[in-house]
Design a protein around this motif. Structure first.
Motif, short mmCIF file in Angstrom:
data_model
loop_
_atom_site.label_atom_id
_atom_site.label_comp_id
_atom_site.label_asym_id
_atom_site.label_seq_id
_atom_site.Cartn_x
_atom_site.Cartn_y
_atom_site.Cartn_z
N GLN A 3 0.81 -1.20 0.00
CA GLN A 3 0.00 0.00 0.00
C GLN A 3 0.84 1.26 0.00
OE1 GLN A 3 -0.23 -2.44 2.24
NE2 GLN A 3 -2.02 -3.50 1.49
N SER A 4 2.01 1.22 0.60
CA SER A 4 2.84 2.41 0.69
C SER A 4 4.02 2.38 -0.23
CB SER A 4 3.34 2.56 2.14
OG SER A 4 4.08 1.42 2.51
N GLU A 119 -3.16 -5.44 -2.43
CA GLU A 119 -3.91 -4.43 -3.21
C GLU A 119 -3.99 -4.78 -4.70
OE1 GLU A 119 -3.97 -0.23 -0.87
OE2 GLU A 119 -2.33 -0.57 -2.27
N ARG A 128 -9.00 -5.27 3.13
CA ARG A 128 -8.91 -5.34 4.59
C ARG A 128 -9.03 -6.79 5.08
NH1 ARG A 128 -12.24 -1.85 5.41
NH2 ARG A 128 -11.02 -0.05 6.13
N LEU A 169 -3.37 -2.57 9.67
CA LEU A 169 -4.37 -1.59 9.22
C LEU A 169 -3.82 -0.17 9.29
CD1 LEU A 169 -7.61 -3.05 10.84
CD2 LEU A 169 -6.82 -3.25 8.47
N PHE A 170 -3.00 0.11 10.32
CA PHE A 170 -2.42 1.45 10.43
C PHE A 170 -1.54 1.76 9.22
CE2 PHE A 170 1.37 3.90 11.64
CZ PHE A 170 0.77 5.12 11.92
N TRP A 172 -1.58 0.31 6.40
CA TRP A 172 -2.39 0.33 5.18
C TRP A 172 -3.03 1.70 4.97
CZ3 TRP A 172 -8.11 -0.55 4.92
CH2 TRP A 172 -8.55 -0.60 3.60
N HIS A 173 -3.57 2.27 6.05
CA HIS A 173 -4.17 3.61 5.94
C HIS A 173 -3.11 4.66 5.61
CE1 HIS A 173 -8.32 2.79 6.98
NE2 HIS A 173 -7.93 2.03 7.99
N MET A 176 -2.44 4.35 2.00
CA MET A 176 -3.52 4.92 1.19
C MET A 176 -3.42 6.44 1.14
SD MET A 176 -6.81 2.59 2.25
CE MET A 176 -7.88 3.61 1.26
N ARG A 177 -3.10 7.06 2.27
CA ARG A 177 -2.94 8.53 2.27
C ARG A 177 -1.77 8.96 1.40
NH1 ARG A 177 -4.37 8.43 7.89
NH2 ARG A 177 -2.16 8.54 8.46
#
Length: 434
Positions: A3-4, A119, A128, A169-170, A172-173, A176-177
């Motif tokens: 994700q990052s 992803e 998720r 989850l942290f 991952w968010h 996403m940002r």
């Protein structure tokens, strides 16, 4: 996690070692490396953690995992992100990794791949769930293997799963940002590029419009000159010719008059003819400045100032600031006529002992300053332009305004006069090269 870091299955270049290329290599060869490392470590500790049947089962599962990776290696290049084939691969790999980790916790090394490519492989709504499912395998491995053998083991598994899930989850968010920020940045740069293109087009259109306005100003100036010349012919030449005719009629109608009387009328007629001739020459001269026929603006102004100084026996200095360059004919003619009228006003009305003329070249502007130390006047009370006395201050302003310029006058009684004309610097077009 993916994700990052990487975009969905980049197909970057194989030459420079870019980030996209390195992720492409990881997606292609990383699963083989993780599965091989987990298998080696599993073999090393197999005697302590696994029974013989479990070893055979693990061997079959490892062979199936290698086969899955070989199939996906051929399929991956032709599968878009989020396609069903990617979800099938991710699900089958998770099942194999879960089963292998159940037999030997070291196979969690193979299971952690689910963090990196979730992803591009799963639909967005299932990302998720894929992360939380992978966290089950990692937490089980960290707590000593699945299933936990005691209540304490289950408690450790629950705590480790909660920790893994929260961290997963942290990040991952956060990823996403970062992706959203990168997307906005790309869109902003693209919008800036489009804005720059529109700005360049607008500047090109403005340049063409400016040239068109100069042509229109020149045509308007021709019309103004025609009206001015008509007015001067009516007020000077026509009146002079009328006077000459009147004097000659007096001579012809009084045949018995004395020769002295006839001579007086003839002399008056000759004087009127000379005056009318002078007015005609002046009017024709004002139509097109002859000084610009052989010189550019700086040379023509220098000669005009020198001629004026010689005629009026007044010291006059001419100065050029900035880098002199050829300017458009209309701009040159306008400034030369403004300078001529300002000098003429100084000669007729100022009674000055010194005059200074300065032509300043700036980036996009030309400035002409004519200063004298004469008696000065009140600009607010200046007389309007007469039909025979030149076009005056109002005429100078009108000439400058026709080419988008301005004329400012600063003066006071006893304090001298300063006339400043500011016009756009329109360069002389270069002739086309053939």
């Amino acid at each position: 996690m993916s994700q990052s870091s990487p975009p969905a299955y980049p197909t970057g270049p194989t030459g420079p070692r870019t980030i996209e290329h390195r992720w492409e290599q990881f997606y292609r060869y990383g699963p083989y490396g993780a599965l091989t490392l987990a298998s080696v470590l599993g073999v090393v500790v197999a005697g302590e953690l696994m029974t013989a049947p479990e070893m055979y089962a693990a061997g079959a599962l490892v062979a199936a995992a290698y086969g899955l990776q070989a199939w996906w290696g051929r399929k991956r290049a032709h599968t878009p992100p989020g396609a069903p084939a990617g979800a099938v691969y991710y699900t089958v790999r998770f099942v194999l990794a879960f089963a292998l980790s159940w037999l030997n916790p070291f196979f969690a090394i193979y299971a952690c791949l689910g963090y990196f490519d979730v992803e591009p492989l799963l639909p967005k709504r299932a990302v998720r769930a894929g992360l939380l499912a992978t966290a089950v395998i990692l937490a089980g491995s960290q707590s000593g293997g699945l299933p936990p053998q005691s209540l304490t083991g289950w408690a450790a598994f629950a705590a480790l799963y909660l920790l893994n899930a929260c961290l997963t989850l942290f990040f991952w968010h956060v990823g996403m940002r970062e992706e959203e920020r990168a997307r906005i940045q790309v869109e902003t740069i693209a919008e800036l590029e489009r804005t720059n293109i529109r700005l360049e087009q607008a500047m090109t259109e403005n340049a063409a419009l400016h040239a068109q306005l100069l042509v229109q100003a020149r045509e308007a100036g021709v019309d103004d000159e025609r009206r001015r010349l008509a007015a001067e012919i009516h007020d000077t030449l026509a009146q002079g010719l009328t006077g000459i005719i009147a004097q000659l009629q007096v001579v012809t109608s009084t045949r018995d008059s004395a020769p002295d009387t006839a001579r007086v009328h003839l002399e008056k007629a000759a004087a009127l003819a000379r005056h009318s001739l002078g007015e005609a020459r002046r009017s024709v001269h004002n139509l097109a400045p002859a000084a610009l026929e052989h010189d550019e603006l700086t040379g023509a102004l220098e000669k005009t100032v020198a001629t004026w100084a010689e005629q009026h026996r007044v010291r006059a200095d001419f100065t050029v600031t900035g880098t002199a360059e050829p300017v458009h004919d209309e701009v040159a003619a306008t400034l030369l006529r403004i300078a001529g009228e300002a000098l003429a006003n100084a000669g007729r009305h100022a009674g000055a002992s010194r005059v200074g003329v300065t032509l300043s070249f700036m980036d996009d502007e030309l400035t002409l300053d004519v200063r004298d130390d004469g008696r000065g006047f009140d600009p607010g009370a200046a007389a309007p332009a007469s039909r025979t006395g030149g076009f005056g201050l109002g005429g100078m302003r009108a000439r400058a305004e026709r080419i988008a310029g301005t004329v400012e006058v600063e003066s006071e009684p006893g304090g001298g006069t300063a006339v400043s004309a500011r016009v756009p610097l329109v360069r002389q077009p270069r002739p086309a090269v053939r």
